[in-house]
Design an enzyme around this catalytic site. Structure first.
Site, mmCIF file in Angstrom:
data_model
loop_
_atom_site.group_PDB
_atom_site.id
_atom_site.type_symbol
_atom_site.label_atom_id
_atom_site.label_comp_id
_atom_site.label_asym_id
_atom_site.label_seq_id
_atom_site.Cartn_x
_atom_site.Cartn_y
_atom_site.Cartn_z
ATOM 1 N N LYS A 159 -19.551 -37.792 -104.669
ATOM 2 C CA LYS A 159 -20.885 -37.201 -104.856
ATOM 3 C C LYS A 159 -20.825 -35.680 -104.970
ATOM 4 O O LYS A 159 -21.513 -35.081 -105.794
ATOM 5 C CB LYS A 159 -21.814 -37.599 -103.688
ATOM 6 C CG LYS A 159 -22.398 -38.987 -103.865
ATOM 7 C CD LYS A 159 -23.252 -39.386 -102.684
ATOM 8 C CE LYS A 159 -24.571 -38.664 -102.645
ATOM 9 N NZ LYS A 159 -25.404 -39.119 -101.505
ATOM 10 N N GLY A 196 -26.467 -26.101 -112.339
ATOM 11 C CA GLY A 196 -27.897 -25.870 -112.606
ATOM 12 C C GLY A 196 -28.327 -24.528 -112.026
ATOM 13 O O GLY A 196 -29.042 -23.752 -112.668
ATOM 14 N N ALA A 245 -13.913 -24.877 -108.213
ATOM 15 C CA ALA A 245 -12.628 -25.090 -107.533
ATOM 16 C C ALA A 245 -12.095 -26.441 -107.967
ATOM 17 O O ALA A 245 -12.518 -27.489 -107.473
ATOM 18 C CB ALA A 245 -12.825 -25.067 -106.023
ATOM 19 N N TYR A 272 -10.815 -38.386 -105.176
ATOM 20 C CA TYR A 272 -10.729 -36.919 -105.220
ATOM 21 C C TYR A 272 -10.325 -36.457 -106.615
ATOM 22 O O TYR A 272 -10.991 -35.614 -107.224
ATOM 23 C CB TYR A 272 -9.710 -36.462 -104.177
ATOM 24 C CG TYR A 272 -9.540 -34.958 -104.066
ATOM 25 C CD1 TYR A 272 -10.583 -34.148 -103.625
ATOM 26 C CD2 TYR A 272 -8.321 -34.354 -104.366
ATOM 27 C CE1 TYR A 272 -10.411 -32.769 -103.504
ATOM 28 C CE2 TYR A 272 -8.142 -32.986 -104.237
ATOM 29 C CZ TYR A 272 -9.197 -32.193 -103.803
ATOM 30 O OH TYR A 272 -9.018 -30.830 -103.682
ATOM 31 N N LYS A 324 -12.750 -34.431 -109.331
ATOM 32 C CA LYS A 324 -12.434 -33.089 -109.852
ATOM 33 C C LYS A 324 -12.307 -33.117 -111.371
ATOM 34 O O LYS A 324 -12.684 -32.156 -112.048
ATOM 35 C CB LYS A 324 -11.145 -32.573 -109.211
ATOM 36 C CG LYS A 324 -11.292 -32.254 -107.735
ATOM 37 C CD LYS A 324 -12.161 -31.017 -107.501
ATOM 38 C CE LYS A 324 -12.258 -30.688 -106.024
ATOM 39 N NZ LYS A 324 -13.092 -29.516 -105.754
ATOM 40 N N THR A 327 -2.480 -24.701 -100.821
ATOM 41 C CA THR A 327 -2.674 -23.397 -100.181
ATOM 42 C C THR A 327 -2.674 -23.590 -98.672
ATOM 43 O O THR A 327 -3.150 -24.619 -98.181
ATOM 44 C CB THR A 327 -4.008 -22.794 -100.661
ATOM 45 O OG1 THR A 327 -3.903 -22.572 -102.065
ATOM 46 C CG2 THR A 327 -4.328 -21.485 -99.976
HETATM 47 P P1 NAD Z 1 -12.319 -27.662 -96.520
HETATM 48 O O1 NAD Z 1 -12.511 -29.100 -96.197
HETATM 49 O O2 NAD Z 1 -11.774 -26.765 -95.452
HETATM 50 O O3 NAD Z 1 -13.645 -27.001 -97.062
HETATM 51 C C1 NAD Z 1 -14.595 -27.693 -97.800
HETATM 52 C C2 NAD Z 1 -15.966 -27.251 -97.349
HETATM 53 O O4 NAD Z 1 -16.967 -27.928 -98.137
HETATM 54 C C3 NAD Z 1 -16.262 -27.605 -95.886
HETATM 55 O O5 NAD Z 1 -16.779 -26.489 -95.206
HETATM 56 C C4 NAD Z 1 -17.302 -28.723 -95.989
HETATM 57 O O6 NAD Z 1 -18.135 -28.809 -94.858
HETATM 58 C C5 NAD Z 1 -18.015 -28.345 -97.265
HETATM 59 N N1 NAD Z 1 -18.714 -29.458 -97.912
HETATM 60 C C6 NAD Z 1 -18.231 -30.686 -98.231
HETATM 61 N N2 NAD Z 1 -19.185 -31.433 -98.818
HETATM 62 C C7 NAD Z 1 -20.291 -30.649 -98.903
HETATM 63 C C8 NAD Z 1 -21.606 -30.851 -99.421
HETATM 64 N N3 NAD Z 1 -21.977 -32.016 -99.963
HETATM 65 N N4 NAD Z 1 -22.500 -29.829 -99.338
HETATM 66 C C9 NAD Z 1 -22.142 -28.633 -98.776
HETATM 67 N N5 NAD Z 1 -20.909 -28.403 -98.265
HETATM 68 C C10 NAD Z 1 -20.003 -29.390 -98.330
HETATM 69 O O7 NAD Z 1 -11.363 -27.628 -97.806
HETATM 70 P P2 NAD Z 1 -10.601 -26.399 -98.480
HETATM 71 O O8 NAD Z 1 -9.152 -26.632 -98.344
HETATM 72 O O9 NAD Z 1 -11.193 -25.136 -98.032
HETATM 73 O O10 NAD Z 1 -10.984 -26.653 -100.008
HETATM 74 C C11 NAD Z 1 -12.079 -25.967 -100.613
HETATM 75 C C12 NAD Z 1 -12.151 -26.303 -102.088
HETATM 76 O O11 NAD Z 1 -10.926 -25.921 -102.731
HETATM 77 C C13 NAD Z 1 -12.343 -27.787 -102.371
HETATM 78 O O12 NAD Z 1 -13.191 -27.938 -103.464
HETATM 79 C C14 NAD Z 1 -10.956 -28.256 -102.725
HETATM 80 O O13 NAD Z 1 -10.980 -29.359 -103.580
HETATM 81 C C15 NAD Z 1 -10.356 -27.032 -103.400
HETATM 82 N N6 NAD Z 1 -8.898 -27.005 -103.287
HETATM 83 C C16 NAD Z 1 -8.288 -26.669 -102.127
HETATM 84 C C17 NAD Z 1 -6.891 -26.652 -102.065
HETATM 85 C C18 NAD Z 1 -6.161 -26.269 -100.808
HETATM 86 O O14 NAD Z 1 -4.920 -26.248 -100.818
HETATM 87 N N7 NAD Z 1 -6.819 -25.934 -99.731
HETATM 88 C C19 NAD Z 1 -6.134 -27.023 -103.179
HETATM 89 C C20 NAD Z 1 -6.823 -27.394 -104.339
HETATM 90 C C21 NAD Z 1 -8.192 -27.355 -104.394
#
Ligand code: NAD
Length: 331
Positions: free
Chosen positions: A105, A116, A128, A159, A163, A189
């Site tokens: 979702k 939007g 991201a 996932y 994406k 990361t």
């Molecule tokens: P994380 O889980 O620490 O952070 C994700 C955040 O999104 C959380 O604070 C969560 O509460 C919030 N969230 C989730 N669903 C939500 C919703 N419906 N409405 C509002 N907030 C919502 O993850 P991260 O590692 O910080 O990753 C952040 C982004 O970067 C993600 O999109 C992830 O796919 C992307 N990403 C991260 C990495 C990595 O290595 N950390 C690698 C590739 C991509």
């Protein structure tokens, strides 16, 4: 250069940014770096996998606002917005396997709603995305032109496909509505503010080593990942955000390590006597992962600067400090 990256626009002045998922690991570092650059930040998060604790140190900053909001419901931000960074999504396998529908979702509805918002405000938009769009890659290293090898009905599909869909939606907004979008494909990361129990290899190994528990390496540990320190990743993301490029652009550190090498380094760095133990390899776990970062170097003049020994040291120190303060609080 792809058709998308070839569409040139003028980079704009960014005064006010919306960061979805801003209370998560990467999002909280983004909020911090944006504020340091003098950009006001509205952080939207429903705390599904993140926590207000991650941005507590920013709460007193006059340019920072934290709003509890589920971006799959709707997104409304009063006032001008120059940049939308859509980072909300569970990101660790442990999280998205537990929350498959929420993950789909936020990748679909969440992307639609945040696009939007960017369209309504005439703002720059950065999605991201992830190296997971390459799935278990048949090309190595991965260049942005590679289409990937993803199993849509495998457990990780929720996932990876979310994406991939969000990339398609972002591209559609750019081509059909003229929204100024950019896609960043982030590779693994690591750094401070990862959750010890989020199931990703580095926080798991570091906490196991600090506790003196066995380090659980999946399979025989020969599968590789390239790990990028969070400050480097954030610098790359912001370089794309402050540009006019559409991407996709890989951001990651091409230094490739096997999981076993990583576990051994962490044991050595923490001075732990933890043994290594082996657990089953997760289904559809990628065997290799390494970004080709030529595009980021050419378009954004970006390359990682923090060597893995230095980044791992900072991460181990942060986890150790967290444990010490938790122990103090417990009396
Ligand atoms: P994380 O889980 O620490 O952070 C994700 C955040 O999104 C959380 O604070 C969560 O509460 C919030 N969230 C989730 N669903 C939500 C919703 N419906 N409405 C509002 N907030 C919502 O993850 P991260 O590692 O910080 O990753 C952040 C982004 O970067 C993600 O999109 C992830 O796919 C992307 N990403 C991260 C990495 C990595 O290595 N950390 C690698 C590739 C991509």
């Amino acid at each position: 250069m792809t058709q998308a990256t070839g569409q040139m626009r003028m980079a704009r002045t960014i005064r006010r940014a919306v960061v979805t998922g801003g209370a998560g690991f990467l999002g909280s570092h983004l909020c911090e770096h944006l504020l340091e650059r003098g950009v006001e930040v509205v952080c939207l998060d429903n705390f599904l996998t993140g926590s207000p604790e991650n941005v507590r140190h920013l709460m007193e900053h006059p340019g920072f606002r934290l709003v509890r909001c589920d971006v799959t419901d709707f997104v409304h931000v009063p006032g001008p917005v120059d940049l939308v960074l859509h980072f909300a999504s569970p990101a660790s396998p442990i999280d998205y396997l537990k929350m498959p529908i929420e993950t789909l979702k936020v990748g679909s509805l969440g992307t639609l709603h945040t696009l939007g918002l960017a369209h309504e405000k005439d703002a720059r938009y950065v999605l991201a995305s992830t190296s997971e769009v390459y799935g278990d890659p048949l090309e190595h290293p991965q260049r942005e032109e590679y289409w990937g090898n993803v199993n849509p009905i495998g457990p990780r599909g929720v996932y990876d496909e979310a994406k991939r869909f969000s990339e398609a939606m972002t591209t559609a907004y750019r081509t059909s509505k003229g929204t100024d979008t950019g896609i960043v494909r982030i590779f693994n990361t690591y750094g401070p503010r990862m959750r010890a129990d989020d199931g990703r290899a580095i926080p798991a190994f570091v906490s196991q080593a600090l506790d003196g528990r066995p380090l659980t390496v999946a399979g025989d540990g020969s599968q590789t990942r390239s790990i990028c320190y969070v400050d480097d990743t954030v610098r790359g993301i912001l370089a794309l955000a402050f540009s006019h490029h559409a991407g996709p652009v890989n951001i990651g550190n091409p230094d490739e390590l096997s999981m076993l090498q990583l576990a051994e380094r962490i044991v050595q760095m923490t001075g732990s006597s933890s043994p290594i133990s082996y657990i089953d390899l997760p289904v559809d776990d990628p065997k290799v992962r390494r970004p080709d970062t030529t595009r980021a170097e050419q378009l954004l003049d970006w390359r990682p600067a923090v060597p893995s020994d230095e980044g791992l040291r900072r991460t181990v120190d942060w986890f150790a400090a967290q444990r010490d303060s938790a122990a103090l609080r417990a009396g």
